[in-house]
Enzyme design. Sequence first.
Site, short mmCIF file in Angstrom:
data_model
loop_
_atom_site.label_atom_id
_atom_site.label_comp_id
_atom_site.label_asym_id
_atom_site.label_seq_id
_atom_site.Cartn_x
_atom_site.Cartn_y
_atom_site.Cartn_z
N LEU A 1 0.75 -1.16 -0.06
CA LEU A 1 0.22 0.03 0.20
C LEU A 1 0.87 1.21 0.00
O LEU A 1 0.58 2.17 -0.90
CB LEU A 1 -0.85 0.20 1.32
CG LEU A 1 -1.61 1.22 1.50
CD1 LEU A 1 -2.59 1.29 0.34
CD2 LEU A 1 -2.75 1.10 2.58
N THR A 2 1.98 1.32 0.67
CA THR A 2 2.59 2.52 0.86
C THR A 2 3.74 2.81 -0.11
O THR A 2 4.10 2.05 -0.75
CB THR A 2 3.30 2.13 2.35
OG1 THR A 2 2.87 1.76 3.29
CG2 THR A 2 4.28 3.65 2.80
N GLU A 3 3.67 4.24 -0.31
CA GLU A 3 4.40 5.15 -1.48
C GLU A 3 5.16 5.95 -0.78
O GLU A 3 4.92 6.45 0.31
CB GLU A 3 3.38 5.45 -2.54
CG GLU A 3 2.44 4.44 -2.96
CD GLU A 3 1.74 4.60 -4.32
OE1 GLU A 3 1.66 5.83 -4.66
OE2 GLU A 3 1.27 3.73 -4.73
N SER B 1 7.13 -5.45 3.48
CA SER B 1 7.81 -6.43 3.91
C SER B 1 7.32 -7.62 3.30
O SER B 1 6.48 -7.94 2.61
CB SER B 1 7.11 -6.79 5.42
OG SER B 1 7.21 -5.51 6.05
N PHE C 1 4.19 1.18 11.87
CA PHE C 1 3.32 0.67 10.86
C PHE C 1 2.00 -0.10 11.17
O PHE C 1 1.54 0.09 12.40
CB PHE C 1 4.51 -0.36 10.07
CG PHE C 1 4.62 -1.69 10.73
CD1 PHE C 1 4.16 -1.98 11.86
CD2 PHE C 1 5.77 -2.33 10.21
CE1 PHE C 1 4.58 -3.35 12.31
CE2 PHE C 1 6.30 -3.44 10.71
CZ PHE C 1 5.65 -3.99 12.02
N GLU C 2 1.22 -0.37 10.11
CA GLU C 2 -0.03 -0.55 10.06
C GLU C 2 -1.09 0.51 10.81
O GLU C 2 -1.99 -0.02 11.55
CB GLU C 2 -0.31 -2.17 10.74
CG GLU C 2 0.35 -3.02 9.88
CD GLU C 2 0.00 -4.51 10.00
OE1 GLU C 2 -1.18 -4.93 10.72
OE2 GLU C 2 0.86 -5.42 9.88
N ASN D 1 0.31 5.28 15.45
CA ASN D 1 -0.31 5.53 16.54
C ASN D 1 -1.29 6.92 16.57
O ASN D 1 -2.04 6.93 17.36
CB ASN D 1 0.54 5.28 17.84
CG ASN D 1 0.74 3.86 18.09
OD1 ASN D 1 0.49 2.90 17.10
ND2 ASN D 1 1.52 3.49 19.10
N GLN E 1 -6.41 18.20 17.72
CA GLN E 1 -5.86 16.62 17.77
C GLN E 1 -5.44 16.17 18.98
O GLN E 1 -5.69 15.24 19.53
CB GLN E 1 -4.98 16.64 16.64
CG GLN E 1 -5.30 16.56 15.33
CD GLN E 1 -4.26 15.93 14.41
OE1 GLN E 1 -3.00 16.14 14.81
NE2 GLN E 1 -4.60 15.74 13.35
C1 LIG Z 1 9.90 -1.78 8.56
C2 LIG Z 1 8.53 -1.58 7.78
C3 LIG Z 1 7.92 -2.47 7.13
C4 LIG Z 1 6.72 -1.89 6.49
N1 LIG Z 1 5.84 -2.85 5.91
C5 LIG Z 1 5.08 -2.42 4.94
C6 LIG Z 1 4.30 -3.37 4.43
O1 LIG Z 1 4.52 -4.61 4.28
N2 LIG Z 1 3.38 -2.98 3.22
C7 LIG Z 1 3.05 -1.47 3.37
O2 LIG Z 1 2.15 -1.07 2.59
N3 LIG Z 1 3.54 -0.48 4.11
C8 LIG Z 1 4.46 -1.00 4.96
N4 LIG Z 1 5.42 0.03 5.76
C9 LIG Z 1 4.89 1.33 5.54
C10 LIG Z 1 4.19 1.77 6.95
O3 LIG Z 1 2.87 0.99 7.28
C11 LIG Z 1 4.32 3.22 6.78
O4 LIG Z 1 5.31 3.80 7.20
C12 LIG Z 1 3.15 4.02 7.81
O5 LIG Z 1 1.94 3.69 7.54
C13 LIG Z 1 3.57 5.56 7.96
O6 LIG Z 1 3.42 6.29 6.79
P1 LIG Z 1 4.57 7.06 6.44
O7 LIG Z 1 6.09 6.48 6.56
O8 LIG Z 1 4.50 7.58 5.16
O9 LIG Z 1 4.36 8.27 7.31
P2 LIG Z 1 3.55 9.62 7.33
O10 LIG Z 1 2.03 9.01 6.92
O11 LIG Z 1 4.42 10.48 6.33
O12 LIG Z 1 3.59 10.18 8.80
C14 LIG Z 1 4.78 11.00 9.28
C15 LIG Z 1 4.16 11.39 10.67
O13 LIG Z 1 3.14 12.21 10.58
C16 LIG Z 1 1.99 11.86 11.58
N5 LIG Z 1 0.68 12.13 10.90
C17 LIG Z 1 0.50 11.80 9.56
N6 LIG Z 1 -0.82 12.19 9.06
C18 LIG Z 1 -1.18 13.03 10.35
C19 LIG Z 1 -2.41 13.60 10.77
N7 LIG Z 1 -3.59 13.67 9.88
N8 LIG Z 1 -2.49 14.10 11.80
C20 LIG Z 1 -1.46 14.14 12.82
N9 LIG Z 1 -0.21 13.42 12.53
C21 LIG Z 1 -0.15 12.82 11.20
C22 LIG Z 1 2.13 10.39 11.58
O14 LIG Z 1 1.59 9.79 12.60
C23 LIG Z 1 3.56 10.11 11.43
O15 LIG Z 1 4.14 10.46 12.76
C24 LIG Z 1 6.38 -0.46 6.41
C25 LIG Z 1 7.30 0.57 6.92
C26 LIG Z 1 8.21 0.07 7.97
C27 LIG Z 1 9.24 1.00 8.62
#
Ligand SMILES: Cc1cc2nc3c(=O)[nH]c(=O)nc-3n(C[C@H](O)[C@H](O)[C@H](O)COP(=O)(O)OP(=O)(O)OC[C@H]3O[C@@H](n4cnc5c(N)ncnc54)[C@H](O)[C@@H]3O)c2cc1C
Length: 561
Positions: free
Chosen positions: A152-154, A185, A389-390, A393, A479
Site C-alpha cells: 500500500l505505502t508509497e 515486508s 506501521f499498520e 499511533n 488533535q
Molecule cells: C519496517 C517497515 C515495514 C513496513 N511494511 C509495510 C508493508 O508490508 N506494506 C505497506 O504497505 N507498508 C509497509 N510499511 C509502511 C508503513 O505502514 C508506513 O511507514 C506507515 O503507514 C506510515 O506512513 P509514512 O511512513 O508515510 O508516514 P507519514 O504518513 O508521512 O507520517 C509521518 C508522521 O506524521 C504523522 N501524521 C500523518 N498524518 C497525520 C495527521 N493527519 N495528523 C497527525 N499526524 C499525522 C504520522 O503519525 C507520523 O508520525 C512498512 C514500514 C516499515 C518502516
Amino acid sequence: MCPYPRPDGIVKALFAGQVREDLLLPYPTLDPRQAAKVDSLVASFNEMASRLVDPRAIDRTEAIPDAVRQAMAEMGLFGLTIPEQYGGLGLGIGAYARVIEAITHVCPALMLLLGAHLSIGLKGLLLYGSDEQKARYLPRLATGEAIAAFALTEPQAGSDAQSIQSVAVRDGTGWRLNGSKIWISNGDIASMVTVFARTPEVDSKDPLTAFLLEPSFAGYSVGPHAQKMGLRGNNATVLRFNDVRIPAENVLGEPGQGFRVAVHVLNSGRLGLAASCTGTMKHCLELAVKWAKERKAFGSSIAEYELMQRKVAQMAVDILVTESMAQVATGLAEKGLDYEVEAAIAKVYASEAMWKTADELVQMAGGRGYVGPFPYERILRDARVERIFEGTNEILRLFIVEQGGKPLARYLRDVSKTPQGMLEWSLSRLSHLGAASLVSLGQSGLSELGRVFAETAGSLHRATADTLRREGKKLAQRQVQVARLADMAMDAYGMAAVLSRLQSLAGNAASLEAAKLIAEPYFGQAKARFESNRRGLRHNDDPAWVKVSRLAYEREGYPLT
Ligand SMILES: Cc1cc2nc3c(=O)[nH]c(=O)nc-3n(C[C@H](O)[C@H](O)[C@H](O)COP(=O)(O)OP(=O)(O)OC[C@H]3O[C@@H](n4cnc5c(N)ncnc54)[C@H](O)[C@@H]3O)c2cc1C
C-alpha cells in the site's frame, strides 16, 4: 424522537454510555481442537527454534536461514489461517494470535515474515477473493512454497493512503499499472502481492482498487531494500510497476473497493501486531527478572532495590493489560462482531507498552543494555516500528475517537436540531449512565475494580458528549483533545478487558489471586491517567504549545540564539 444508539462495538458503546457485558463476557478462549493444535504448533516451533533460530545471527546477517523457513513451512505455519480445503490448517485469528505471540517471543523477525504473509499479505484474498482466485493462489501459499506481501505505502503517501499515486487504467479486458511502493515486508520473496492503486476511470467514492500481482508479470521489478533499525531478518523493499499488464481476473474484490479492502485487512492485522507485542514483553520480563537476580551492586542483587522492582512490576502489569485488550478484541473478530476500534486500541497500547518495557529492560541491564552481544539493544530496535506501521499511533488515536465516538456524535447531532430533542437527550442520558453498573463484573470479589470501571465508563461518556457538544466540527482540528479522549477510551477499555479476564479466572483461586494482585495497581494507574486527561479536556494550555511549535517552525529549529 431519535432512538438512542446501541452500538455494536465495546468501545463505541462505552462512548455512548453503555457497558456491553454481552460482548465483554465470557472472556474468549480457544475451542479445545484449536487449543490443542496451538499447543502442539508452539511446542514444535520452540523445539525447532532451540536448534535452528539464532535471533542475533538473523539480525547481523539480515537474513532468515532457508532451513528455518523450511521448518516453519513443514509445520504448516504458512497455512495457519488458510482453510483446510486449500491445504491450510484452517485455524482462526485467535489461534493465529497465540502462535504469533510465541514466535515473537523467540524472534520478532520471524513474526514479520509470517505476519506480512498471513496477517496482511493474503488476508485480502481470504476476505475478498473469488473461489477461482483462492483455488489459484492459496494452495501454494499454504505450504509456504509461495509467500505473500501487502503493498500500500508509497514514497508520497503512507498514512494518507487514499492519496497514493500508483495508477491503474483499463487496458483491453484487463488493466495497466504504473507506480511504485516502498518498504514492502516480504516484497523481495513474495510470489503474490496484494497491490493497491488509484483507478480514476472507476465510478466509485473509493478511489482505489486492489489487485493480485505476481513478480513474473512484465514490468514488475523489485528492490532495493531499506536499511532498517530493527527486524533486520526481513526486508522492506521497493516495488516498481512499469506498464504492468494485469489480467481482469486479478482484481481483488470489485474495482473501486480497494480502500475498503485495505482498511479491512489492516483492522485484522492490528490484532496480530498486538499479540506479537505480548510475546516480546513476556520475553523482556523473563530477561529482566533473570538479570535482576544475577546482578550484584552495593552488596545486594539489584532485584532487592525498589526502583528495579517497580520496573519489573510495571512490565507484568502492562502484559496483563495488553494481553487482555488483544484477546478480547480478537474474540470479537472471531465471532464476526465489530472489533475495529478495539483492535486499534490494542495495537496502540501494545506497541507503546512494548516500547516502554524494552526500554526499561535496557535500563535495568545498564551498560550491557546498550552494547552487543547482549540481546537487549536488539529487542529495543526490533520493537520500535510497531508504533509506526499498520497505522501510526497518532492516526489510530484519531481513528479511535472518530469511529468509536461516531454513534454518539450522530445522535447528538440529531437531537440538537430541536429543543424537544435536547430534552430527550437529557432524560436518556440519565438512564444510559445508569447502565454502567457492571453487575456481573462486580461479582467474584471484583466489586471494587468493577466500581472503578463503572465510574470511568460513565465519565468517559459524559466527557465525550460534553466535548463533542462544545467543540462541534472544530474537534477534528483539536488533535490533542482528540488524543486525550482516545487515551481515556483506552483506559476504560483496558479496565473492561482486564475485568473480563479476571472473571474468567473465578474458578481458579491461585490464578485469580495473582491476576488481582497485578490488576489492582493498573486500575489505580489507569484511573489517575484517565482523570488527568479528563481535566485536560477542560483546562489545558494547548494553544501555548501550538505557539511554541510555530516559533520553532518559523525559526527552523531552536528559537533562541
Ligand atoms: C519496517 C517497515 C515495514 C513496513 N511494511 C509495510 C508493508 O508490508 N506494506 C505497506 O504497505 N507498508 C509497509 N510499511 C509502511 C508503513 O505502514 C508506513 O511507514 C506507515 O503507514 C506510515 O506512513 P509514512 O511512513 O508515510 O508516514 P507519514 O504518513 O508521512 O507520517 C509521518 C508522521 O506524521 C504523522 N501524521 C500523518 N498524518 C497525520 C495527521 N493527519 N495528523 C497527525 N499526524 C499525522 C504520522 O503519525 C507520523 O508520525 C512498512 C514500514 C516499515 C518502516
